[in-house]
Design a protein around this motif. Structure first.
Motif, PDB file in Angstrom:
ATOM      1  N   UNK A   1      -1.833   4.447  -7.491  1.00  0.00           N
ATOM      2  CA  UNK A   1      -1.313   3.996  -6.212  1.00  0.00           C
ATOM      3  C   UNK A   1      -2.016   2.708  -5.808  1.00  0.00           C
TER       4      UNK A   1
ATOM      5  N   UNK B   1       0.811  -1.230   0.000  1.00  0.00           N
ATOM      6  CA  UNK B   1       0.000   0.000   0.000  1.00  0.00           C
ATOM      7  C   UNK B   1       0.840   1.275   0.000  1.00  0.00           C
ATOM      8  N   UNK B   2       0.424   2.266  -0.798  1.00  0.00           N
ATOM      9  CA  UNK B   2       1.130   3.533  -0.853  1.00  0.00           C
ATOM     10  C   UNK B   2       2.200   3.546  -1.928  1.00  0.00           C
TER      11      UNK B   2
ATOM     12  N   UNK C   1      -7.576  -3.017  -8.874  1.00  0.00           N
ATOM     13  CA  UNK C   1      -7.737  -2.522  -7.515  1.00  0.00           C
ATOM     14  C   UNK C   1      -6.877  -1.329  -7.113  1.00  0.00           C
TER      15      UNK C   1
ATOM     16  N   UNK D   1      -3.549   0.253  -3.005  1.00  0.00           N
ATOM     17  CA  UNK D   1      -4.208   0.391  -1.706  1.00  0.00           C
ATOM     18  C   UNK D   1      -4.093  -0.926  -0.931  1.00  0.00           C
ATOM     19  N   UNK D   2      -4.641  -0.886   0.267  1.00  0.00           N
ATOM     20  CA  UNK D   2      -4.492  -2.039   1.163  1.00  0.00           C
ATOM     21  C   UNK D   2      -5.100  -3.315   0.583  1.00  0.00           C
ATOM     22  N   UNK D   3      -6.184  -3.144  -0.203  1.00  0.00           N
ATOM     23  CA  UNK D   3      -6.891  -4.326  -0.700  1.00  0.00           C
ATOM     24  C   UNK D   3      -6.556  -4.657  -2.159  1.00  0.00           C
TER      25      UNK D   3
END
Lengths: 357, 357
Positions: B323, B246-247, B276, B325-327
């Protein structure tokens, strides 16, 4: 670092990752000032504020008014974490928009004169207006895309007074403004009458459907929705309902200040999915907002920078342009009574909702 | 107008609308030259070419080399159709990218020297490289976003030689290039050795999975996929598989020259849906490609402008930044033997596919 991230996450209810936190810190390092860093952090205001606080709580930074100064301990920590400052190379000539105002300097001058006594932004409608340079850059952007010359332009919400700049340019065939705030409607009507601009205004809450007589009537719409998924769907849906059809374009701004990247992705899925449009352009930090009077009253004040009124305009948004395709659907259902202004990332809670939140 | 649209649609197999055709014609009017108009038409090359032909067939324009001159009949028709020229206000200082090269002028000079004898673009891998100014602007863009300083950078396909500019800047911690073309791998290796740049190269067809030892290892990836949905999914999927989490950010370019707006929307749905990720930036016309040697051999030549080698670089693409993401899911499956270079909008048919198409 893990502890610092945990604090930011807990205090903001977000899922900020290490790389995201590092980018915020790299912005602080590059700008040296809390407010000046904000256009580059690419994160909600609250996340940036909590990051500054988390650095301060650990003795990694000190504050001097709105300046952020890394301590000796902080500098050592930056080395360990391999965090280096952003290198900010925003073009001075165009403010990073990519569009020069050279052909529009006369328009800019005249526009500034006409809007000197504009209505101030009020909290009730989540207002905040952009600089005159931004408004005229919008005209330049529209003209570069061929979306204004000889065209019919629909503006949904106009505290930025784009209608006046657009009509003054002499480029559009027709300009119609739909606006909830009577003060703004009156201001536009007065200027339009005095300067013979022919702007048409409709005083309407967009939670109501667009009137029949302006459906499918425009080449281009411009709007600046409150930053909730509900508002975006409503405002852009209304905009699309106003367009003549395929090849027509819509414009709106989205910030990081009030929308995290999960919400950005939801916006993008909504636009390209349910709303059925294509995103043709996104210009980062295109819209520069003038600091509004009620700013410091509505934000947190637990660290020093947040108690100092910013000396520069910090609130920016990315300018989106979308186009309607052959299969883009049309929505115009009423959404009366729907909450559209506030969600977890909202910077400013409108009068009616602040208590509940 | 209807007849003209019908001709364009039939000849190109597209669904071009009236407003889209008008925008192409407004670009011709503004630029006065076929090639110079192309960065502004926002449509596939073939659609722009057919529009020029349709205007010519009706006696509305004449050609003089690559110039497009409206006849008296044409001028009258423009009035009737209310078509006015685009007002092109691209910033001269930054070429419309919004990013100044001021802090990178030394890098630009040195980069130009080092790549003087670069390998020429070849048709087999759908190549075509960007100007040195574009490559160095990429470094500036990465640095403004904090995606290069102290970071690990993965470049998937590098005929643009970004790896050399990036390493020369001294900013990244690590630069790894995955490239199918041995000529380019050798060139990068030679320069890297001579200049002590430490660039790592892997000679690999990206239809194969990324090697295990570079999975989840990078902060940033850069790629420039062929413009089919299959290639985009493959290249960006591989890029994401190379990122730490993430990021982390990815960069790639998409054109209108080879992708219509339905395909753009499909790309955007793919990126924000199955892949995603979130789109954080899109910079229109950021990437300026040097005219490649084999250009005129591979395009249609039924109107005069298409037989004249362009005097300026016309092929542009929009620079995307995404970017993770977490998912965001990770894909790294093989796609051996998959056709990734050609679809209906392809400008250049690669050696292996031209006959079939």
């Amino acid at each position: 670092m893990e502890e610092l991230i945990a604090q930011i996450r807990e205090a903001t209810g977000t899922n900020v990752g290490i790389d995201e936190a590092k980018r915020i810190i790299a912005s602080f390092l590059a700008a040296g000032d809390f407010w000046a860093a904000l256009p580059y952090v690419d994160q909600p205001f609250n996340v940036a504020a909590e990051t500054a606080k988390a650095l301060f709580d650990r003795g990694l930074v000190e504050f001097k008014n709105s300046e952020i100064l890394f301590t000796e301990k902080g500098k050592k920590w930056l080395d360990e974490q391999r965090i280096q400052p952003l290198i900010i190379s925003t073009c001075n000539n165009c403010g990073g928009r990519g569009i020069s105002l050279q052909s529009f300097s006369g328009l800019l001058k005249r526009f500034k004169e006409l809007v000197k006594d504009r209505p101030e932004a009020i909290v009730e409608y989540d207002q905040g207006y952009v600089t005159p340079e931004t408004t005229v850059s919008r005209v330049a952007f529209l003209a570069q895309k061929g979306d204004i010359q000889g065209k019919d332009l629909l503006i949904l919400g106009d505290d930025d007074l784009l209608s006046i700049a657009a009509a003054l340019s002499g480029l559009p065939n027709r300009v119609v403004v739909v606006e909830i705030d009577e003060r703004i409607v009156n201001f536009i009507n007065n200027v339009s009458k005095r300067e013979n601009l022919g702007i048409e205004t409709i005083n309407l809450d967009l939670r109501n459907p667009l009137p029949e007589n302006i459906l499918r009537s425009f080449d281009t719409f411009w709007t600046d929705p409150p930053e909730t998924v509900e508002a975006l769907e409503l405002f852009i849906g209304r905009g699309i309902a106003g367009l003549k059809g395929p090849g027509c374009a819509g414009y709106f701004g989205i910030t990081y200040a009030e929308s995290d990247k999960f919400k950005w992705r939801d916006f993008q899925k909504l636009i390209t999915g349910k709303l059925g449009a294509v995103i043709t352009d996104m210009i980062t930090n295109f819209n520069e907002y003038v600091n509004w009077d009620y700013l410091l009253e509505t934000i947190r004040n637990d660290i020093e920078p947040l108690t100092v009124y910013p000396s520069l305009n910090w609130y920016r948004s990315t300018q989106f342009r979308i186009e309607v395709l052959k299969d883009t659907p049309v929505y115009n259902e009423p959404a009366t009574g729907k909450e559209i202004y506030v969600d977890k990332d909202a910077l400013v809670f409108t009068g009616m909702d602040r208590e509940e939140k």
